[in-house]
Motif scaffolding. Structure first.
Motif, short mmCIF file in Angstrom:
data_model
loop_
_atom_site.label_atom_id
_atom_site.label_comp_id
_atom_site.label_asym_id
_atom_site.label_seq_id
_atom_site.Cartn_x
_atom_site.Cartn_y
_atom_site.Cartn_z
N ALA A 16 0.83 -1.21 0.00
CA ALA A 16 0.00 0.00 0.00
C ALA A 16 0.86 1.26 0.00
N ASP A 17 1.97 1.23 0.77
CA ASP A 17 2.86 2.38 0.78
C ASP A 17 3.52 2.58 -0.58
N GLN A 18 3.96 1.48 -1.20
CA GLN A 18 4.56 1.58 -2.53
C GLN A 18 3.56 2.15 -3.54
N ARG A 19 2.33 1.63 -3.50
CA ARG A 19 1.32 2.10 -4.45
C ARG A 19 0.99 3.57 -4.23
N ARG A 20 0.89 3.97 -3.01
CA ARG A 20 0.55 5.37 -2.70
C ARG A 20 1.68 6.30 -3.14
N LEU A 21 2.94 5.88 -2.95
CA LEU A 21 4.06 6.72 -3.35
C LEU A 21 4.14 6.84 -4.89
N HIS A 22 3.92 5.75 -5.58
CA HIS A 22 3.97 5.79 -7.04
C HIS A 22 2.84 6.65 -7.60
N ASP A 23 1.69 6.59 -7.00
CA ASP A 23 0.59 7.44 -7.46
C ASP A 23 0.91 8.91 -7.27
N LEU A 24 1.55 9.24 -6.15
CA LEU A 24 1.92 10.63 -5.91
C LEU A 24 2.97 11.10 -6.91
N ILE A 25 3.94 10.23 -7.20
CA ILE A 25 4.98 10.60 -8.18
C ILE A 25 4.37 10.80 -9.56
N LYS A 26 3.49 9.91 -9.95
CA LYS A 26 2.87 10.01 -11.28
C LYS A 26 2.05 11.28 -11.44
N SER A 27 1.41 11.69 -10.37
CA SER A 27 0.59 12.90 -10.44
C SER A 27 1.40 14.18 -10.26
N SER A 28 2.63 14.07 -9.76
CA SER A 28 3.43 15.27 -9.48
C SER A 28 4.30 15.68 -10.66
N PHE A 29 4.75 14.73 -11.46
CA PHE A 29 5.70 15.02 -12.53
C PHE A 29 4.99 15.14 -13.88
N ASP A 30 5.55 16.02 -14.70
CA ASP A 30 5.17 16.14 -16.10
C ASP A 30 6.44 16.00 -16.93
N PRO A 31 6.58 14.95 -17.74
CA PRO A 31 7.84 14.73 -18.47
C PRO A 31 8.21 15.87 -19.41
N ARG A 32 7.25 16.72 -19.76
CA ARG A 32 7.52 17.81 -20.68
C ARG A 32 8.10 19.05 -20.01
N ILE A 33 8.04 19.11 -18.69
CA ILE A 33 8.44 20.31 -17.95
C ILE A 33 9.61 19.97 -17.03
N ARG A 34 10.61 20.83 -17.01
CA ARG A 34 11.75 20.62 -16.13
C ARG A 34 11.29 20.63 -14.67
N PRO A 35 11.79 19.71 -13.85
CA PRO A 35 11.30 19.55 -12.47
C PRO A 35 11.92 20.57 -11.51
N THR A 36 11.60 21.80 -11.68
CA THR A 36 12.06 22.85 -10.77
C THR A 36 10.96 23.87 -10.62
N LEU A 37 10.76 24.35 -9.40
CA LEU A 37 9.69 25.33 -9.15
C LEU A 37 10.00 26.66 -9.82
N ASP A 38 11.28 27.04 -9.83
CA ASP A 38 11.68 28.28 -10.47
C ASP A 38 12.20 27.93 -11.88
N GLN A 39 11.37 28.15 -12.88
CA GLN A 39 11.73 27.77 -14.24
C GLN A 39 12.80 28.67 -14.86
N THR A 40 13.18 29.72 -14.16
CA THR A 40 14.26 30.57 -14.66
C THR A 40 15.64 30.04 -14.27
N LYS A 41 15.66 29.06 -13.38
CA LYS A 41 16.92 28.48 -12.93
C LYS A 41 17.25 27.25 -13.79
N ALA A 42 18.54 27.05 -14.04
CA ALA A 42 19.00 25.90 -14.82
C ALA A 42 19.18 24.69 -13.92
N ILE A 43 18.93 23.53 -14.48
CA ILE A 43 19.15 22.28 -13.76
C ILE A 43 20.58 21.81 -14.03
#
Length: 397
Positions: A34-61
């Motif tokens: 249940a913990d694994q499933r809950r964590l994977h669901d949160l990850i899937k809903s949090s990330f968008d593969p098209r957008i760089r994973p940073t809150l400040d999009q003006t900063k470089a990764i």
């Protein structure tokens, strides 16, 4: 009272057993489905593969690159293509999703498919095959996502890259090949690549023809807005095969060619002996030319074989001249014998002339042998100097 004492002892045992059971369960920290499933669901809903994973999009990764050379396959000197098996470890940080380990059974890391999160688009810029991004070349890549926001990705692939080969000192040559890893779309304002170390990690150094002498990894600016990674590999050719199969036979043939001066000039096989060795060296030159890369500059091996052919041609020409000189003297002797068939009153004068001609022929024949001796000594001296020069080149190459 006895019954009450038993009841208290039984209650105490149950309490101790419960405490020990809770302690064991707490120390196990078992991860549940249940913990694994809950964590994977949160990850899937949090990330968008098209957008760089940073809150400040003006900063470089900042992407850290750790290259690995798993195998040095081949350097095709004729086609000037380097074939290798490579691996890249990529690390970067994201701040859009982290989790508290205590809320997910102390899970520190989870593996997710690449299509569920953003990954950097990295290319090998000097490849001669497909130009697909390395992170998209395989559909089964898995990304390691850590609770503190760190992300790791490993990519393994076979590379065919261009490598300019310099054959001046072939087969005692040292080649330097470069591999440029960079970006096509994300500028340095969005993503910056940097190596973790200045040396390439090599897993397998064994190769039949080449030995890796040094490597280097550095940050490389190939465009004002794009920064990548430059990998340098210095390799040295192992010359044992060429020494055994080309150089030693050539030295043996040259020595046999020198021995032609030991054959008497009046022997009819002397010229055929020299011509046979000359043709053998010419055939060997063709074999060498087939193995040398087709480039504009000339290699040490080609110069070496050409000089040996010139040396053999000189010996052949001198042998022909000496045999021709001796043959003319023999022809004059035959003519003199025919002139001796004269009247008896001229016999005494003919004997006197014949004795003078014999003395002259002896002098001429002695001259031919002296020329052979001088040519033999000079050729041996040149041969020894050539061997010494070859040893010095082998030592300092």
């Amino acid at each position: 009272m006895h019954v009450a004492l038993k009841f208290k002892m039984h209650t105490l045992k149950m309490v101790i057993t419960g405490v020990l059971l809770l302690f064991v369960l707490h120390s196990c920290s078992c991860t549940t489905y249940a913990d694994q499933r809950r964590l994977h669901d949160l990850i899937k809903s949090s990330f968008d593969p098209r957008i760089r994973p940073t809150l400040d999009q003006t900063k470089a990764i900042n992407v850290t690159v750790i290259p690995h050379l798993s195998a040095f396959i081949k350097l095709d000197a004729r086609e000037q293509i380097l074939k290798t098996s490579f691996g890249l470890e990529l690390e970067w940080s994201q701040d859009i999703f982290t989790w508290n380990m205590s809320e997910f059974s102390d899970m520190d890391m989870v593996t997710v498919p690449q299509e569920q999160t953003w990954i950097p688009g990295i290319h090998v810029l000097d490849t001669i095959t497909t130009f697909t991004p390395l992170t998209e070349a395989s559909e089964d890549l898995m990304v390691l996502l850590y609770s503190n926001g760190r992300v790791k990705l490993s990519v393994w692939f076979n590379l065919d890259t261009k490598c300019e080969v310099t054959i001046t000192m072939y087969p005692f040559d040292v080649q330097t090949c470069h591999i440029i890893i960079g970006k096509l779309y994300d500028t340095d304002k969005k993503m910056i690549m940097a190596p973790e170390t200045e040396r390439l990690e090599i897993w397998n150094r064994n190769h039949d023809e080449w030995s890796i002498i040094s490597t280097g990894v550095k940050q490389y600016v190939y465009h004002p807005d794009f920064t990548g990674i430059a990998i340098k590999i210095n390799i040295r050719r192992k010359p044992a095969f060429y020494i055994i199969n080309i150089f030693i036979p050539i030295f043996v043939l040259c020595f046999l060619n020198i021995l032609s001066f030991m054959i008497p000039p009046e022997c009819g096989e002397r010229i055929s002996y020299c011509v046979s060795l000359f043709l053998t060296l010419s055939v060997l030159l063709n074999a060498v030319s087939d193995s040398v890369p087709k480039v504009s500059n000339v290699s040490f091996l080609q110069v070496f074989v050409i000089l040996d052919i010139v040396f053999s041609a000189f010996i052949t020409i001198m042998s022909i001249a000496i045999v021709r000189y001796e043959h003319l003297n023999r022809h004059e002797d035959v003519c003199d014998v025919r002139r001796d068939d004269r009247p008896k009153d001229e016999f005494n004068d003919a004997n006197a002339e014949k004795s003078n001609d014999v003395s002259s022929n002896v002098v001429r024949l002695d001259f031919a042998y002296k020329v052979d001796t001088y040519l033999f000594r000079g050729s041996v001296l040149v041969y020894i100097l050539a061997i010494v020069a070859f040893i010095l080149i082998c030592y300092f190459a």
